[in-house]
Design a protein around this motif. Structure first.
Motif, PDB file in Angstrom:
ATOM      1  N   VAL A  61      21.563  51.280  48.691  1.00  0.00           N
ATOM      2  CA  VAL A  61      21.813  50.599  47.311  1.00  0.00           C
ATOM      3  C   VAL A  61      22.859  51.664  46.409  1.00  0.00           C
ATOM      4  O   VAL A  61      23.804  51.357  45.758  1.00  0.00           O
ATOM      5  CB  VAL A  61      20.440  50.644  46.459  1.00  0.00           C
ATOM      6  N   ASN A  62      22.475  52.931  46.652  1.00  0.00           N
ATOM      7  CA  ASN A  62      23.249  53.901  45.958  1.00  0.00           C
ATOM      8  C   ASN A  62      24.845  53.651  46.422  1.00  0.00           C
ATOM      9  O   ASN A  62      25.810  54.078  45.655  1.00  0.00           O
ATOM     10  CB  ASN A  62      22.831  55.144  46.173  1.00  0.00           C
ATOM     11  N   LYS A  63      25.015  53.401  47.553  1.00  0.00           N
ATOM     12  CA  LYS A  63      26.325  53.238  48.169  1.00  0.00           C
ATOM     13  C   LYS A  63      27.009  52.016  47.558  1.00  0.00           C
ATOM     14  O   LYS A  63      28.201  51.853  47.553  1.00  0.00           O
ATOM     15  CB  LYS A  63      26.343  53.023  49.625  1.00  0.00           C
ATOM     16  N   ARG A  64      26.125  51.028  47.110  1.00  0.00           N
ATOM     17  CA  ARG A  64      26.691  49.696  46.262  1.00  0.00           C
ATOM     18  C   ARG A  64      27.567  49.058  47.095  1.00  0.00           C
ATOM     19  O   ARG A  64      28.852  48.657  46.619  1.00  0.00           O
ATOM     20  CB  ARG A  64      27.094  50.191  44.857  1.00  0.00           C
ATOM     21  N   GLU A  65      27.381  48.806  48.349  1.00  0.00           N
ATOM     22  CA  GLU A  65      28.310  48.169  49.339  1.00  0.00           C
ATOM     23  C   GLU A  65      28.645  46.680  48.649  1.00  0.00           C
ATOM     24  O   GLU A  65      29.860  46.210  48.674  1.00  0.00           O
ATOM     25  CB  GLU A  65      27.772  47.939  50.953  1.00  0.00           C
ATOM     26  N   LEU A  66      27.567  46.058  48.340  1.00  0.00           N
ATOM     27  CA  LEU A  66      27.774  44.741  47.740  1.00  0.00           C
ATOM     28  C   LEU A  66      28.720  44.496  46.706  1.00  0.00           C
ATOM     29  O   LEU A  66      29.612  43.669  46.525  1.00  0.00           O
ATOM     30  CB  LEU A  66      26.536  43.911  47.644  1.00  0.00           C
ATOM     31  N   ALA A  74      32.556  43.351  46.177  1.00  0.00           N
ATOM     32  CA  ALA A  74      33.071  42.061  45.394  1.00  0.00           C
ATOM     33  C   ALA A  74      34.208  42.484  44.774  1.00  0.00           C
ATOM     34  O   ALA A  74      35.121  41.649  44.596  1.00  0.00           O
ATOM     35  CB  ALA A  74      31.957  41.643  44.456  1.00  0.00           C
ATOM     36  N   LEU A  75      34.302  43.787  43.995  1.00  0.00           N
ATOM     37  CA  LEU A  75      35.272  44.274  43.148  1.00  0.00           C
ATOM     38  C   LEU A  75      36.806  44.208  44.065  1.00  0.00           C
ATOM     39  O   LEU A  75      37.726  43.765  43.705  1.00  0.00           O
ATOM     40  CB  LEU A  75      35.235  45.569  42.607  1.00  0.00           C
ATOM     41  N   GLN A  76      36.482  44.575  45.507  1.00  0.00           N
ATOM     42  CA  GLN A  76      37.578  44.731  46.420  1.00  0.00           C
ATOM     43  C   GLN A  76      38.046  43.262  46.705  1.00  0.00           C
ATOM     44  O   GLN A  76      39.360  43.031  46.629  1.00  0.00           O
ATOM     45  CB  GLN A  76      37.099  45.551  47.669  1.00  0.00           C
ATOM     46  N   ALA A  77      37.091  42.307  46.959  1.00  0.00           N
ATOM     47  CA  ALA A  77      37.261  41.044  47.330  1.00  0.00           C
ATOM     48  C   ALA A  77      38.517  40.433  46.356  1.00  0.00           C
ATOM     49  O   ALA A  77      39.334  39.483  46.485  1.00  0.00           O
ATOM     50  CB  ALA A  77      36.401  40.126  47.612  1.00  0.00           C
ATOM     51  N   PHE A  78      38.128  40.610  44.978  1.00  0.00           N
ATOM     52  CA  PHE A  78      39.055  39.912  43.889  1.00  0.00           C
ATOM     53  C   PHE A  78      40.122  41.032  43.314  1.00  0.00           C
ATOM     54  O   PHE A  78      40.587  40.641  42.308  1.00  0.00           O
ATOM     55  CB  PHE A  78      37.877  39.612  42.896  1.00  0.00           C
ATOM     56  N   GLY A  79      40.281  42.074  44.098  1.00  0.00           N
ATOM     57  CA  GLY A  79      41.208  42.995  43.612  1.00  0.00           C
ATOM     58  C   GLY A  79      41.242  43.737  42.102  1.00  0.00           C
ATOM     59  O   GLY A  79      41.996  43.811  41.455  1.00  0.00           O
ATOM     60  N   LEU A  80      39.619  43.848  41.916  1.00  0.00           N
ATOM     61  CA  LEU A  80      39.433  44.415  40.723  1.00  0.00           C
ATOM     62  C   LEU A  80      39.073  46.126  40.759  1.00  0.00           C
ATOM     63  O   LEU A  80      38.831  46.390  39.798  1.00  0.00           O
ATOM     64  CB  LEU A  80      37.950  43.776  40.151  1.00  0.00           C
ATOM     65  N   ASP A  81      38.911  46.528  41.991  1.00  0.00           N
ATOM     66  CA  ASP A  81      38.557  47.830  42.262  1.00  0.00           C
ATOM     67  C   ASP A  81      39.479  48.930  41.633  1.00  0.00           C
ATOM     68  O   ASP A  81      39.016  50.002  41.209  1.00  0.00           O
ATOM     69  CB  ASP A  81      38.296  48.287  43.616  1.00  0.00           C
ATOM     70  N   SER A  82      40.618  48.660  41.315  1.00  0.00           N
ATOM     71  CA  SER A  82      41.576  49.457  40.602  1.00  0.00           C
ATOM     72  C   SER A  82      41.610  49.278  39.005  1.00  0.00           C
ATOM     73  O   SER A  82      42.167  50.389  38.565  1.00  0.00           O
ATOM     74  CB  SER A  82      42.985  49.232  41.105  1.00  0.00           C
ATOM     75  N   GLU A  83      40.653  48.242  38.468  1.00  0.00           N
ATOM     76  CA  GLU A  83      40.718  48.243  37.261  1.00  0.00           C
ATOM     77  C   GLU A  83      39.322  48.789  36.672  1.00  0.00           C
ATOM     78  O   GLU A  83      39.474  49.515  35.392  1.00  0.00           O
ATOM     79  CB  GLU A  83      40.774  46.645  36.772  1.00  0.00           C
ATOM     80  N   ILE A  84      38.241  48.439  37.330  1.00  0.00           N
ATOM     81  CA  ILE A  84      37.029  49.017  36.986  1.00  0.00           C
ATOM     82  C   ILE A  84      36.167  49.473  38.155  1.00  0.00           C
ATOM     83  O   ILE A  84      36.469  49.142  39.409  1.00  0.00           O
ATOM     84  CB  ILE A  84      36.195  47.802  36.313  1.00  0.00           C
ATOM     85  N   ALA A 113      32.535  36.055  38.573  1.00  0.00           N
ATOM     86  CA  ALA A 113      32.970  36.127  39.924  1.00  0.00           C
ATOM     87  C   ALA A 113      32.315  37.007  40.694  1.00  0.00           C
ATOM     88  O   ALA A 113      31.874  36.843  41.981  1.00  0.00           O
ATOM     89  CB  ALA A 113      34.510  36.787  39.866  1.00  0.00           C
ATOM     90  N   VAL A 114      31.679  38.226  40.371  1.00  0.00           N
ATOM     91  CA  VAL A 114      30.746  39.003  41.105  1.00  0.00           C
ATOM     92  C   VAL A 114      29.587  38.421  41.495  1.00  0.00           C
ATOM     93  O   VAL A 114      29.013  38.684  42.418  1.00  0.00           O
ATOM     94  CB  VAL A 114      30.912  40.492  40.195  1.00  0.00           C
ATOM     95  N   ARG A 115      29.059  37.976  40.397  1.00  0.00           N
ATOM     96  CA  ARG A 115      27.673  37.406  40.444  1.00  0.00           C
ATOM     97  C   ARG A 115      27.733  36.162  41.705  1.00  0.00           C
ATOM     98  O   ARG A 115      26.824  36.051  42.520  1.00  0.00           O
ATOM     99  CB  ARG A 115      27.038  36.761  39.110  1.00  0.00           C
ATOM    100  N   ARG A 116      28.812  35.163  41.595  1.00  0.00           N
ATOM    101  CA  ARG A 116      29.070  34.448  42.463  1.00  0.00           C
ATOM    102  C   ARG A 116      29.034  34.974  43.935  1.00  0.00           C
ATOM    103  O   ARG A 116      28.634  34.459  44.810  1.00  0.00           O
ATOM    104  CB  ARG A 116      30.108  33.424  42.137  1.00  0.00           C
ATOM    105  N   PHE A 117      29.796  36.023  43.921  1.00  0.00           N
ATOM    106  CA  PHE A 117      30.207  36.736  45.493  1.00  0.00           C
ATOM    107  C   PHE A 117      28.542  37.040  45.886  1.00  0.00           C
ATOM    108  O   PHE A 117      28.244  37.071  47.092  1.00  0.00           O
ATOM    109  CB  PHE A 117      31.024  37.821  45.327  1.00  0.00           C
ATOM    110  N   LYS A 118      28.019  37.744  45.025  1.00  0.00           N
ATOM    111  CA  LYS A 118      26.563  38.322  45.456  1.00  0.00           C
ATOM    112  C   LYS A 118      25.762  37.361  45.824  1.00  0.00           C
ATOM    113  O   LYS A 118      25.094  37.576  46.826  1.00  0.00           O
ATOM    114  CB  LYS A 118      26.095  39.389  44.112  1.00  0.00           C
TER     115      LYS A 118
END
Length: 214
Positions: free
Chosen positions: A51-56, A60-70, A151-156
């Protein structure tokens, strides 16, 4: 002492944990319960590390190209502002303040304030005036903030739903109340030791003091 690998009613305890098993037995806790406690704790520790690694969430952030934003902590704040009822309780406040975010995430209010300000700067949240008290400032998600949380909740739940589909309905109905019961206990577990096992805690403290002094 029962040696490593020995079997009592189908239960085995590693030799390094025999001393714990014997100590718990002296406190009235059965050996089979100790075995289950060791297994459950091992699973929880492995789960905590994952859980600490937070893979899911990261996926999700990477799948939607959000990892560079938040980042993941900022995602947590967005979700805390949105406040899903199943996560934060049916009695959650209808309006969210910075102090509410801090309470929901169990973080320092000053950190919550900084993170909310960062999200406001990114256009994902905004400050507004309370509808019930004009003197109070609340925090809301912008349309983009809502879209990201959705979007993140739908992915999860797409991923989790696919996994749970492999369980039988009976398994799901058995697991849910037991997990809820365990989580409720965990909220109060910190006070159990000193309150319920004062003699045993004192015994542990005395042993610790002797070992540290030697």
């Amino acid at each position: 002492m029962i040696g490593a690998g020995s079997d009592l009613e189908g239960k085995t305890i590693p030799s390094r944990d025999e001393v714990i098993a014997e100590f718990l037995a002296s406190a009235g806790i059965e050996r089979s319960v100790t075995e289950d406690a060791l297994d459950i704790d091992a699973s929880l520790q492995a789960w905590r590390r994952r859980v600490n690694k937070r893979e899911l969430g990261r996926a999700a952030l990477q799948a939607f190209g959000l990892d560079s934003e938040i980042d993941l902590p900022q995602l947590d704040v967005l979700i805390a502002i949105w406040a899903p009822s199943k996560e934060f309780g049916k009695d959650r406040e209808p309006e969210t303040m910075v102090a509410t975010v801090a309470q929901r995430l169990n973080i320092d209010p000053s950190r919550a304030s900084r993170m909310v300000s960062d999200l406001i700067g990114k256009g994902l949240a905004r400050r507004a005036v309370s509808q019930t008290d004009a003197r109070r400032t609340i925090v809301e998600l912008t349309d983009r903030g809502h879209a990201i949380v959705d979007a993140v909740r739908r992915f999860k739940y797409l991923v989790m739903g696919e996994f749970l589909s492999s369980w039988t309905e009976e398994e799901r109905k058995t697991f849910k109340p037991l997990l809820e019961r365990f989580v409720s206990w965990a909220d109060e577990a910190w006070a159990v030791g000193p309150d319920r096992f004062a003699d045993e805690v004192n015994q542990i403290a005395e042993g610790l003091a002797r070992k540290c002094a030697s």
